[in-house]
Design an enzyme around this catalytic site. Structure first.
Site, short mmCIF file in Angstrom:
data_model
loop_
_atom_site.label_atom_id
_atom_site.label_comp_id
_atom_site.label_asym_id
_atom_site.label_seq_id
_atom_site.Cartn_x
_atom_site.Cartn_y
_atom_site.Cartn_z
N ASP A 92 6.29 -3.98 6.77
CA ASP A 92 7.56 -4.05 7.50
C ASP A 92 8.13 -5.47 7.36
OD1 ASP A 92 9.23 -2.47 9.69
OD2 ASP A 92 9.12 -4.58 10.33
N ASP A 100 20.51 -5.09 1.82
CA ASP A 100 20.14 -4.17 0.74
C ASP A 100 19.57 -4.92 -0.46
OD1 ASP A 100 20.97 -2.08 2.28
OD2 ASP A 100 22.92 -1.84 1.29
N GLU A 106 13.52 -0.87 6.80
CA GLU A 106 12.86 -2.02 6.18
C GLU A 106 11.36 -1.78 6.02
OE1 GLU A 106 13.08 -2.95 10.65
OE2 GLU A 106 14.22 -1.86 9.12
N ASN A 164 20.61 -8.64 8.52
CA ASN A 164 21.82 -7.78 8.47
C ASN A 164 22.92 -8.36 9.35
OD1 ASN A 164 20.86 -5.86 6.68
ND2 ASN A 164 19.96 -4.58 8.30
#
Length: 574
Positions: A432, A449, A475, A440
């Site tokens: 993770d 991305d 993620e 973000n």
């Protein structure tokens, strides 16, 4: 009418060919005599008519007589070649200058040593010191004088022509046999109606060719004469019907109008229906029925040609193949209306042309069927490939190119099964990205991305037979590893963590470092994915709680599957 009779006879009268008695051009035209009943003795009539046509001989006897020109047999002994027809018995009398007469005869069912390939009978004039001056033939219960064809050749020429004709017929029959076998196997393999009809047509032409050429007499000598001629009549009409059915049924209904298709099929049915009684007839209006049948055959060919032309005009690929296949037979059928082929091709005449035209047609259509089948296979393979690609895409994450959750679960099943069979350790790594939400929020989702894609490129090369990599969503990434023990497994997980931390994301987020937390669950053998995932998720949670950017390992104690389920149910119940 003579042209139509000519066409019908070589198509549908088996071993006979149409020609008037004048085909034997030896000085004067052939003269004839008729008896309404079969005479008991061998006496030759004294009076022969050299004009007009013989009548009333079908239930009696027909005599044909010709005088040879002086010196006709000086260079070589002569052989009389008669293309056999429907008769009960045939006598040949050779007359010499001193009045002596030599007789030879055959009967239906027993041609002895006189039969030759190409539907011919050979009668060799015995050599004598005096010249041969005349030939007389007696036919008992012959079906039609118009179906008789005779030639007088040197004995050496007869042997050469017979050998050449037998070789040509054998070659044509071999080509037809190859086409029949190929189309039959193709019909079984791909279950195409057209290939089945084509195989049946080629087989019918093989049997017709064997009967017409008399090659079947090697095995069935008792079928010589009228029986074979009658079989050939039925087979030739059947061949016409099968050829029409193979052509019409192969053309899609959308390319051929219904009335054109029905017209061709109706005409084909009429040919078959008229061919049945004609094949059994030994007397009666055979010539008249042959003329009617000739008209039907021509009409049938024109109907088929119209269907092919109409389908071609509308864009049918099969029509183009049929146009090439039917062009040669149609040219042959049309040309013999205007060219006398009876004395050509070593006496094989129009029948040998038809045999080779049939071989051409079946080979052409076999090649066309192969090309069509190959095209269908290519289209099928492309469709399967596209389907496989679509299924693979459904199992792939569109952003990173790694397997998604669905694809990962399908693949880990194989890894778990192999590890259980080999007794190897299996481990699940849940990866993770730390503080991904802030990436973000600060840099935007496009930058996020880019970060995920970079991480995927870093861990993707670990994909192998013993390691499966995936993006489970958001993620979170996952890796299933088999065959690594404690120390090696922990080092592998740490290497993955450091490799990801060393990735350069400068274009997306500048100098900011991106780290990951890894929860690792391992088991010896017999582990199931659900248990491993639950334990790895707990380890990942501990890694997050302990400060992130680290690996936490948990070991799964594998019990018997039924016992583990009982424990889980008991825990839930309490």
């Amino acid at each position: 009418m003579r042209a139509l009779t000519f066409l019908c006879a070589f198509l549908c009268m088996g071993s006979a060919g149409v020609a008037s008695a004048e085909v034997l051009r030896l000085g004067q035209p052939l003269c004839h005599a008729v008896s309404s009943v079969v005479p008991a003795g061998d006496a030759i009539p004294e009076n022969f008519a050299c004009t007009g046509k013989p009548q009333g001989y079908q239930k009696g006897t027909l005599w044909l007589h010709d005088m040879l020109p002086i010196g006709a047999d000086e260079q070589d002994d002569l052989s009389l070649i008669i293309h056999s027809s429907r008769f009960d018995r045939l006598f040949v009398y050779f007359t010499y200058a001193d009045g002596a007469m030599e007789r030879q005869d055959v009967r239906s069912g027993d041609f002895g040593s006189h039969w030759r390939a190409g539907g011919q009978l050979a009668f060799r004039a015995p050599h004598r010191d005096v010249p041969l001056v005349g030939v007389t033939m007696r036919f008992d219960k012959v079906a039609s004088a118009n179906l008789l064809r005779m030639r007088l050749v040197g004995r050496g020429e007869e042997s050469t022509q017979t050998t050449g004709l037998a070789t040509s017929i054998g070659a044509a029959l071999v080509l037809l046999l190859a086409g029949a076998i190929y189309n039959a196997s193709l019909a079984v393999a791909v279950r195409r109606q057209f290939s089945a009809w084509q195989a049946a047509w080629a087989s019918c032409m093989i049997v017709w060719g064997a009967c017409w050429s008399q090659l079947h007499l090697f095995f069935f000598p008792g079928m010589a004469g009228a029986v074979s001629a009658q079989i050939c009549t039925g087979l030739s009409c059947l061949a016409i019907s099968l050829a029409t059915l193979s052509a019409v049924t192969a053309l899609d209904e959308g390319y051929v109008s219904r009335w054109a298709r029905r017209t061709a099929l109706v005409l084909t049915g009429c040919v078959a229906l008229l061919g049945v009684p004609l094949s059994f007839m030994r007397s009666g209006p055979i010539d008249a029925l042959a003329g009617v049948l000739g008209i039907l055959v021509l009409a049938n060919l024109l109907a088929v040609a119209f269907c092919i032309a109409q389908a071609w005009r509308r864009g049918s690929h099969e029509a183009r193949s049929f146009a090439g296949a039917w062009s040669v037979p149609m040219v042959v059928l049309g040309s013999i209306e205007f060219i006398d082929t009876n004395t050509m091709f070593w006496g094989g005449g129009s029948q040998i042309l038809i045999l080779f035209a049939a071989a051409w047609q079946t080979l052409w259509l076999s090649v066309a069927a192969s090309r069509s089948h190959a095209r269908l296979r290519i289209e099928r393979d492309m469709a399967r490939q596209a389907e496989a690609q679509a299924q693979e895409l459904a199992r792939r994450d569109s952003l990173t190119g790694l397997p998604n959750r669905r694809g990962f679960i399908e693949r880990v099943g194989t890894v778990l099964e192999q590890s259980q069979q080999q007794g190897a350790t299996v481990a699940l790594l849940l990866i993770d990205v730390d503080w991904f939400k802030s990436i973000n929020d600060v840099y935007g989702h496009e930058a996020g991305d880019v970060v995920l894609a970079t991480i995927a490129r870093q861990i993707g090369p670990h994909e192998s037979r013993t390691c499966t990599v995936a993006r489970l969503g958001g993620e979170e990434f996952a890796m299933m590893v088999a065959g690594l023990e404690d120390f090696a497994l922990k080092r592998f997980a740490e290497d993955v963590r450091r490799e990801i931390a060393a990735c350069d994301h400068g274009e997306a987020i500048g100098r900011r470092n991106v780290t990951v937390s890894i929860g690792l669950a391992k088991a010896a053998t017999g582990a199931d994915f659900r248990s491993l995932y639950r334990l790895a998720d707990e380890a990942l949670y501990d890694a997050k709680r302990q400060g992130r950017d680290q690996v936490v390992v948990r070991t799964l104690d594998v019990l018997d599957s039924s016992a583990a389920e009982d424990i889980e149910r008991a825990a839930l119940g309490s």
